[in-house]
Motif scaffolding. Structure first.
Motif, mmCIF file in Angstrom:
data_model
loop_
_atom_site.group_PDB
_atom_site.id
_atom_site.type_symbol
_atom_site.label_atom_id
_atom_site.label_comp_id
_atom_site.label_asym_id
_atom_site.label_seq_id
_atom_site.Cartn_x
_atom_site.Cartn_y
_atom_site.Cartn_z
ATOM 1 N N SER A 4 3.778 8.044 -11.697
ATOM 2 C CA SER A 4 3.295 8.018 -13.071
ATOM 3 C C SER A 4 2.667 6.673 -13.380
ATOM 4 N N SER A 5 1.808 6.638 -14.405
ATOM 5 C CA SER A 5 1.119 5.397 -14.743
ATOM 6 C C SER A 5 2.111 4.302 -15.087
ATOM 7 N N GLY A 6 3.203 4.668 -15.698
ATOM 8 C CA GLY A 6 4.160 3.658 -16.088
ATOM 9 C C GLY A 6 4.837 2.983 -14.926
ATOM 10 N N ALA A 7 4.794 3.619 -13.752
ATOM 11 C CA ALA A 7 5.448 3.039 -12.582
ATOM 12 C C ALA A 7 4.515 2.174 -11.762
ATOM 13 N N ILE A 8 3.252 2.087 -12.177
ATOM 14 C CA ILE A 8 2.272 1.306 -11.429
ATOM 15 C C ILE A 8 2.414 -0.164 -11.796
ATOM 16 N N ARG A 85 -1.525 -8.319 -1.725
ATOM 17 C CA ARG A 85 -0.721 -7.116 -1.889
ATOM 18 C C ARG A 85 -1.592 -5.890 -2.137
ATOM 19 N N LEU A 86 -1.289 -4.834 -1.408
ATOM 20 C CA LEU A 86 -1.937 -3.548 -1.620
ATOM 21 C C LEU A 86 -1.169 -2.831 -2.716
ATOM 22 N N ARG A 87 -1.854 -2.435 -3.796
ATOM 23 C CA ARG A 87 -1.190 -1.862 -4.960
ATOM 24 C C ARG A 87 -1.914 -0.605 -5.429
ATOM 25 N N THR A 88 -1.168 0.318 -5.978
ATOM 26 C CA THR A 88 -1.756 1.440 -6.693
ATOM 27 C C THR A 88 -2.008 0.988 -8.128
ATOM 28 N N ALA A 89 -3.202 1.249 -8.641
ATOM 29 C CA ALA A 89 -3.552 0.760 -9.980
ATOM 30 C C ALA A 89 -4.532 1.718 -10.632
ATOM 31 N N ASP A 90 -4.588 1.665 -11.958
ATOM 32 C CA ASP A 90 -5.596 2.385 -12.726
ATOM 33 C C ASP A 90 -6.733 1.416 -13.027
ATOM 34 N N VAL A 91 -7.940 1.740 -12.585
ATOM 35 C CA VAL A 91 -9.080 0.827 -12.651
ATOM 36 C C VAL A 91 -10.162 1.424 -13.535
ATOM 37 N N VAL A 100 -9.450 5.085 -13.508
ATOM 38 C CA VAL A 100 -9.415 5.819 -12.248
ATOM 39 C C VAL A 100 -8.228 5.329 -11.422
ATOM 40 N N ARG A 101 -7.359 6.240 -11.030
ATOM 41 C CA ARG A 101 -6.261 5.881 -10.143
ATOM 42 C C ARG A 101 -6.823 5.534 -8.770
ATOM 43 N N MET A 102 -6.476 4.346 -8.247
ATOM 44 C CA MET A 102 -7.013 3.894 -6.969
ATOM 45 C C MET A 102 -5.929 3.186 -6.165
ATOM 46 N N TRP A 103 -6.134 3.159 -4.858
ATOM 47 C CA TRP A 103 -5.401 2.244 -3.986
ATOM 48 C C TRP A 103 -6.235 0.974 -3.887
ATOM 49 N N THR A 104 -5.631 -0.175 -4.142
ATOM 50 C CA THR A 104 -6.389 -1.410 -4.269
ATOM 51 C C THR A 104 -5.718 -2.560 -3.538
ATOM 52 N N TYR A 105 -6.454 -3.651 -3.430
ATOM 53 C CA TYR A 105 -5.891 -4.940 -3.064
ATOM 54 C C TYR A 105 -5.734 -5.746 -4.353
ATOM 55 N N ASN A 128 2.053 -4.182 1.971
ATOM 56 C CA ASN A 128 1.793 -2.819 1.515
ATOM 57 C C ASN A 128 2.781 -2.452 0.413
ATOM 58 N N ARG A 129 2.306 -2.438 -0.821
ATOM 59 C CA ARG A 129 3.108 -2.021 -1.963
ATOM 60 C C ARG A 129 2.512 -0.783 -2.630
ATOM 61 N N LEU A 130 1.751 -0.018 -1.859
ATOM 62 C CA LEU A 130 1.147 1.200 -2.401
ATOM 63 C C LEU A 130 2.222 2.230 -2.715
ATOM 64 N N THR A 131 1.939 3.037 -3.741
ATOM 65 C CA THR A 131 2.856 4.107 -4.130
ATOM 66 C C THR A 131 2.093 5.413 -4.273
ATOM 67 N N GLY A 132 2.812 6.522 -4.141
ATOM 68 C CA GLY A 132 2.220 7.840 -4.336
ATOM 69 C C GLY A 132 1.357 8.266 -3.176
ATOM 70 N N ASN A 133 0.948 9.527 -3.195
ATOM 71 C CA ASN A 133 0.009 10.030 -2.198
ATOM 72 C C ASN A 133 -1.399 9.568 -2.543
ATOM 73 N N ILE A 134 -2.308 9.741 -1.613
ATOM 74 C CA ILE A 134 -3.664 9.223 -1.796
ATOM 75 C C ILE A 134 -4.290 9.793 -3.065
ATOM 76 N N PRO A 135 -4.857 8.947 -3.923
ATOM 77 C CA PRO A 135 -5.391 9.411 -5.210
ATOM 78 C C PRO A 135 -6.813 9.959 -5.099
ATOM 79 N N VAL A 136 -7.031 10.849 -4.145
ATOM 80 C CA VAL A 136 -8.351 11.420 -3.892
ATOM 81 C C VAL A 136 -8.200 12.920 -3.698
ATOM 82 N N THR A 137 -9.039 13.691 -4.367
ATOM 83 C CA THR A 137 -9.132 15.128 -4.114
ATOM 84 C C THR A 137 -10.290 15.353 -3.153
ATOM 85 N N ALA A 138 -9.991 15.872 -1.968
ATOM 86 C CA ALA A 138 -11.020 16.096 -0.950
ATOM 87 C C ALA A 138 -11.401 17.570 -0.931
#
Length: 644
Positions: A4-8, A85-91, A100-105, A128-138
């Protein structure tokens, strides 16, 4: 399930002290802008927002270009250190689009620009502090009868598509590769040495090479096309005190331009949601067209504008797109400005002198160019940087070639102010030299790499080849699978036999540490391929056109030799040291056996570091199958104890 966004974590992973040390106070807004709105454009500035092409729903030139935050390492005696640090973030990438939910540095896209100093070894802990599954719909789409005239890749959303299995559940493993850095194989970010969340990749970078622009990105084997698309990319600028000697624009007049393309999902009402969508067209059940997306981002902003003074600027342009080739032109009043872009540097440092671009600046995925632009002639006006296609009027669309919206960004030139009497330096790098005959290895055969269109697996192929002795070649029946003949400008025919095709075929190219080799890339396919070599740099010796219609695509060999048609001119950004080179024509691809000519690109490769790496196509949709191992070892080790 996604976090969830609150956990980012908060997007800023840097404290104020680190920012002050890094001189990044001016970039603080860029660091936190992933969760804040953009500033409104100034009403008095020239130019202004414009509607984008029908169906794209976002306004062009509404949001200002932001500059990625800057990270400078801390000194530790004889070396420097840095933690990223690699982080999940809303950009936020556009003020009219939800974050946009992204995997970021470090919470930003692109990641922070790491500034290092030549000669100071840098140790980086990539946490690596990424969370969640990949934020991409393929998703993928396709229909019988071949490619669509107006493919769905031109538009947002997933209507008419089917989901690609196995992508939604991808977990956040990572492997960071510093593209263009001369470091040993143990620090190169080997694509199978993955780092799980909670762990760190420790890499040492010698920084013992010319000052230039590099970039770091995820290199996870098989899935880099999704992980880089998710946001895992950033710049690495290597500085050198000698770089200041040419008196190039600096400070706020030195601007990075990180190019990429993205697509987004739609909700039930047809509005953009901000969810990343990776969409490809399938030509048949297995064969995909390379990825292209309709929204162009510069420094993580969709179609931004930049207010500039009427003076010279230096732009570090980097193509970080999955596959798109950018053919860049500057337009004023809708017309190209010949020579407006002056190339001063390539992938790996400064040229001898500025070289104007008379047509388009062609950058394939992974390539960089250091460019000067003088806005003095456009005082009080606006100009555009656009992406173009060969045979299409610059600034016009070409939906068949995924160019629905050609605009990249807008420059708004102030009506007042002066850049003084600045003149670009006549000499940039006194040490620059083009290779001569004496620089070539003599008595050694070149390496051959042949790029071939889809075979039985319906994917493009990279063939490693060996030259066959004339006596042996006389016993070969043509066409034969894996046999390619090449007739050069002098009429000499060389017969090549395939030695490896798949990643795990064995028989890796093995080079000697400190060695110099000639590599020849022959493209027999219609599509261009950007070829990247790890653990090495190279100089492009020549680009030549070849008639490749004698290649039998069914048998997978030449019925008659690929024949020399003439030399092609090297572009300004291809004249210096490089690590990535486009093999094949840039621009419009002409289908059919007599359409796009083949190309032979010859490069002189130097191997200053040791270890196990790879060489591959840098179109990320091709990377998992157009890739082969490369080993560089001390020359003495190769023959010790009688071993050969």
């Amino acid at each position: 399930m996604e976090t969830s966004s609150g956990a980012i974590p908060a997007p800023s992973g840097l404290d104020r002290r680190t920012l002050l040390r890094g001189g990044a106070v001016a970039s603080l807004g860029a660091l936190v802008s992933s969760s804040s709105a953009f500033a409104a454009p100034r009403a008095a500035a020239p130019g202004g927002p414009e509607p984008s092409a029908d169906g794209l729903l976002l306004t062009k030139f509404r949001d200002p270009l932001r500059t990625p935050p800057v990270l400078r390492p801390r000194g530790r005696g004889d070396h420097d250190e840095l933690t990223v640090r690699l982080r999940t973030a809303d950009v936020t990438v556009h003020s009219e689009l939800a974050p946009v939910r992204m995997w970021t540095y470090e919470g930003s896209y692109p990641g922070p620009t790491i500034e290092a100093v030549r000669g100071r070894r840098l140790r980086v802990a990539w946490e690596n502090r990424l969370t969640g599954n990949i934020p991409v719909t393929a998703v993928e789409f396709g229909r019988p009868g071949g490619p669509m005239a107006d493919p769905l890749t031109n538009y947002p959303g997933t209507e008419g598509c089917r989901e690609v299995p196995g992508v939604a559940d991808l977990e956040p493993w990572a492997a960071v590769h510093l593209h263009g850095m001369l470091t040993g194989g143990g620090n190169d970010g080997w694509m199978e040495n993955l780092v799980a969340p909670g762990e760190a990749q420790l890499s040492a970078y010698p920084d013992d090479q010319a000052a230039t622009t590099l970039w770091y990105h995820d290199h996870t084997h098989h899935v880099s096309r999704f992980s880089v698309y998710a946001g895992l990319a950033g710049l690495y600028v290597l500085r050198d005190p000698g770089e200041r000697a040419p008196d190039l624009p600096r400070g706020r007049y030195e601007v990075p331009l990180v190019l990429s393309d993205r697509n987004f999902a739609l909700d039930g009402s047809g509005a953009l949601t901000g969810r990343l969508v990776h969409k490809v067209e399938m030509v048949n059940a297995k064969l995909m067209r390379v990825h292209a997306a309709p929204y162009t981002l510069v420094n993580g902003v969709v179609w931004p504008y930049l207010e500039v003074q009427p003076r010279w600027y230096r732009f570090r342009i980097v193509n970080t797109a999955n596959a798109r080739i950018y053919r860049l032109m500057l337009l004023a009043d809708g017309r190209p400005v010949p020579g407006a872009l002056q190339v001063v540097g390539t992938d790996q440092g400064l040229l001898d002198r500025p070289r104007p671009v008379e047509g388009a600046l062609n950058l394939s995925s992974g390539e960089r160019a250091d460019v000067l632009v003088d806005f003095g002639a456009f005082r009080g006006r606006s100009v555009k940087l656009v992406n173009t296609m060969e045979g299409v009027v610059p600034g016009d669309s070409s939906v068949r070639h995924d160019l629905l919206e050609p605009d990249v960004m807008q420059f708004r030139v102030a009506g007042r102010g002066s850049g003084g009497r600045y003149t670009p330096p006549r000499t940039l790098s006194p040490a620059f030299e083009r290779p001569t005959h004496h620089d070539l290895p003599h008595g050694e055969r070149p390496r051959w790499v042949v790029l071939v269109g889809p075979g039985t697996a319906d994917v493009p192929e990279l063939w490693e080849m060996e030259e066959v002795e004339p006596a042996e070649a006389g016993g070969i029946t043509l066409p034969s699978p894996g046999i390619v003949q090449v007739e050069d400008a002098a009429g000499t025919v060389t017969t090549l036999r395939r030695t490896a095709l798949r990643y795990d075929d064995g028989n890796a190219f093995t080079a000697a540490h400190g060695g110099v080799e000639v590599w020849k890339y022959l493209n027999l396919a219609a599509s261009p391929h950007p070829m990247h070599i790890h653990l090495a740099h190279f100089r492009v010796l020549s680009r030549e056109n070849y008639d490749v219609t004698g290649f039998d695509r069914t048998v997978r060999g030449t019925a008659r030799p690929a024949t020399h048609m003439g030399a092609a001119e090297l572009e300004p950004h291809e004249l210096g040291d490089k690590d990535t080179i486009r093999v094949g024509t840039a621009g419009q691809i002409v289908p059919g056996p007599n359409g796009t000519p083949g190309e032979l690109v010859t490069v002189l490769v130097r191997f200053p570091v040791v270890g196990r790496g790879v060489h591959h196509c840098h179109m990320l949709e091709h990377e998992q199958h157009m890739v082969r191992p490369l080993v560089v070892s001390p020359a003495a080790h190769r023959h010790a104890g009688g071993h050969h």
